[in-house]
Design a protein around this motif. Structure first.
Motif, PDB file in Angstrom:
ATOM      1  N   ASP A   1      50.816 -18.677  -4.586  1.00  0.00           N
ATOM      2  CA  ASP A   1      49.830 -17.954  -5.059  1.00  0.00           C
ATOM      3  C   ASP A   1      48.941 -19.482  -5.416  1.00  0.00           C
ATOM      4  OD1 ASP A   1      49.319 -16.356  -8.184  1.00  0.00           O
ATOM      5  OD2 ASP A   1      48.331 -16.043  -6.251  1.00  0.00           O
ATOM      6  N   GLU A   2      47.609 -19.164  -4.989  1.00  0.00           N
ATOM      7  CA  GLU A   2      46.733 -20.216  -5.240  1.00  0.00           C
ATOM      8  C   GLU A   2      46.571 -20.644  -6.782  1.00  0.00           C
ATOM      9  OE1 GLU A   2      45.351 -22.538  -3.121  1.00  0.00           O
ATOM     10  OE2 GLU A   2      46.669 -21.862  -1.839  1.00  0.00           O
ATOM     11  N   CYS A   3      46.285 -19.303  -7.872  1.00  0.00           N
ATOM     12  CA  CYS A   3      46.168 -19.692  -9.159  1.00  0.00           C
ATOM     13  C   CYS A   3      47.271 -20.774  -9.676  1.00  0.00           C
ATOM     14  CB  CYS A   3      45.857 -18.359  -9.646  1.00  0.00           C
ATOM     15  SG  CYS A   3      47.395 -17.236  -9.809  1.00  0.00           S
ATOM     16  N   ASN A   4      48.424 -20.612  -9.127  1.00  0.00           N
ATOM     17  CA  ASN A   4      49.449 -21.314  -9.623  1.00  0.00           C
ATOM     18  C   ASN A   4      49.346 -22.758  -9.645  1.00  0.00           C
ATOM     19  OD1 ASN A   4      50.924 -19.267 -10.969  1.00  0.00           O
ATOM     20  ND2 ASN A   4      51.962 -18.767  -9.171  1.00  0.00           N
ATOM     21  N   ILE A   5      48.318 -23.127  -8.746  1.00  0.00           N
ATOM     22  CA  ILE A   5      48.474 -24.683  -8.427  1.00  0.00           C
ATOM     23  C   ILE A   5      47.817 -25.554  -9.780  1.00  0.00           C
ATOM     24  CG2 ILE A   5      46.917 -26.493  -7.051  1.00  0.00           C
ATOM     25  CD1 ILE A   5      46.653 -24.503  -4.635  1.00  0.00           C
ATOM     26  N   ASP A   6      47.010 -24.705 -10.449  1.00  0.00           N
ATOM     27  CA  ASP A   6      46.489 -25.545 -11.538  1.00  0.00           C
ATOM     28  C   ASP A   6      47.470 -25.092 -12.777  1.00  0.00           C
ATOM     29  OD1 ASP A   6      44.139 -26.717 -10.835  1.00  0.00           O
ATOM     30  OD2 ASP A   6      43.273 -24.986 -10.738  1.00  0.00           O
ATOM     31  N   PHE A   9      50.937 -26.958 -11.578  1.00  0.00           N
ATOM     32  CA  PHE A   9      51.224 -28.118 -10.469  1.00  0.00           C
ATOM     33  C   PHE A   9      50.062 -28.792 -11.032  1.00  0.00           C
ATOM     34  CE2 PHE A   9      53.638 -24.808  -8.333  1.00  0.00           C
ATOM     35  CZ  PHE A   9      54.664 -25.485  -8.092  1.00  0.00           C
ATOM     36  N   LEU A  10      49.231 -28.668 -12.026  1.00  0.00           N
ATOM     37  CA  LEU A  10      48.119 -29.488 -12.563  1.00  0.00           C
ATOM     38  C   LEU A  10      47.277 -29.825 -11.324  1.00  0.00           C
ATOM     39  CD1 LEU A  10      50.198 -31.626 -15.277  1.00  0.00           C
ATOM     40  CD2 LEU A  10      48.923 -29.324 -15.590  1.00  0.00           C
ATOM     41  N   GLY A  11      47.164 -28.769 -10.338  1.00  0.00           N
ATOM     42  CA  GLY A  11      46.158 -29.044  -9.326  1.00  0.00           C
ATOM     43  C   GLY A  11      46.417 -29.946  -8.158  1.00  0.00           C
ATOM     44  N   PHE A  16      52.413 -28.501  -4.860  1.00  0.00           N
ATOM     45  CA  PHE A  16      52.511 -26.864  -4.773  1.00  0.00           C
ATOM     46  C   PHE A  16      53.131 -26.796  -3.151  1.00  0.00           C
ATOM     47  CE2 PHE A  16      50.063 -23.336  -3.426  1.00  0.00           C
ATOM     48  CZ  PHE A  16      50.505 -22.296  -4.298  1.00  0.00           C
ATOM     49  N   GLU A  17      52.563 -27.346  -2.224  1.00  0.00           N
ATOM     50  CA  GLU A  17      52.959 -27.091  -1.044  1.00  0.00           C
ATOM     51  C   GLU A  17      54.437 -27.316  -0.792  1.00  0.00           C
ATOM     52  OE1 GLU A  17      51.242 -25.407   1.422  1.00  0.00           O
ATOM     53  OE2 GLU A  17      49.582 -25.248  -0.061  1.00  0.00           O
TER      54      GLU A  17
END
Length: 116
Positions: A1-6, A9-11, A16-17
């Motif tokens: 889920d892209e919103c979880n990157i920040d 995983f702090l962007g 994340f990948e």
């Protein structure tokens, strides 16, 4: 889920990948009896933050009282400045904050027992 990157995983897209790849590989290796569910990690992160901002830091200051003496710590070779900053900050932790944190930890324990 892209919103979880920040959020988690702090962007950092590489981490994340890597996380997504690990989940995919783990699911592929599992047997038919395994079930994977997504859980809310924020309570775990809150408990982790309590280790660095809560009464457990004050406990470390009790074990290492010299850490309250900035002048003494500056003279010590090899003492990590970050560790000194965290431990010496415990001088500002009140008994009320201590008990509040223990009560909060108890709430988190109850909340998290369902997923552990």
């Amino acid at each position: 889920d892209e919103c979880n990157i920040d959020r988690f995983f702090l962007g950092d897209r590489v981490y994340f990948e890597s996380f997504k790849q690990t989940v995919t590989q783990t699911m592929a290796m599992s047997n038919a009896c395994a079930q994977y569910i997504e859980i809310e990690f924020e309570p775990f992160f809150e408990v982790a933050r309590m280790l660095y901002d809560g009464p457990w830091v004050a406990e470390r200051l009790c074990a290492l009282p010299f850490m309250a003496d900035d002048a003494k710590c500056r003279q010590m070779d090899g003492l990590d400045a970050t560790v000194h900053g965290i431990v010496s900050s415990a001088q500002n932790i009140s008994a009320q904050k201590c008990f509040d944190a223990f009560y909060k930890l108890s709430e988190y324990k109850s909340q998290l027992s369902a997923v552990m």
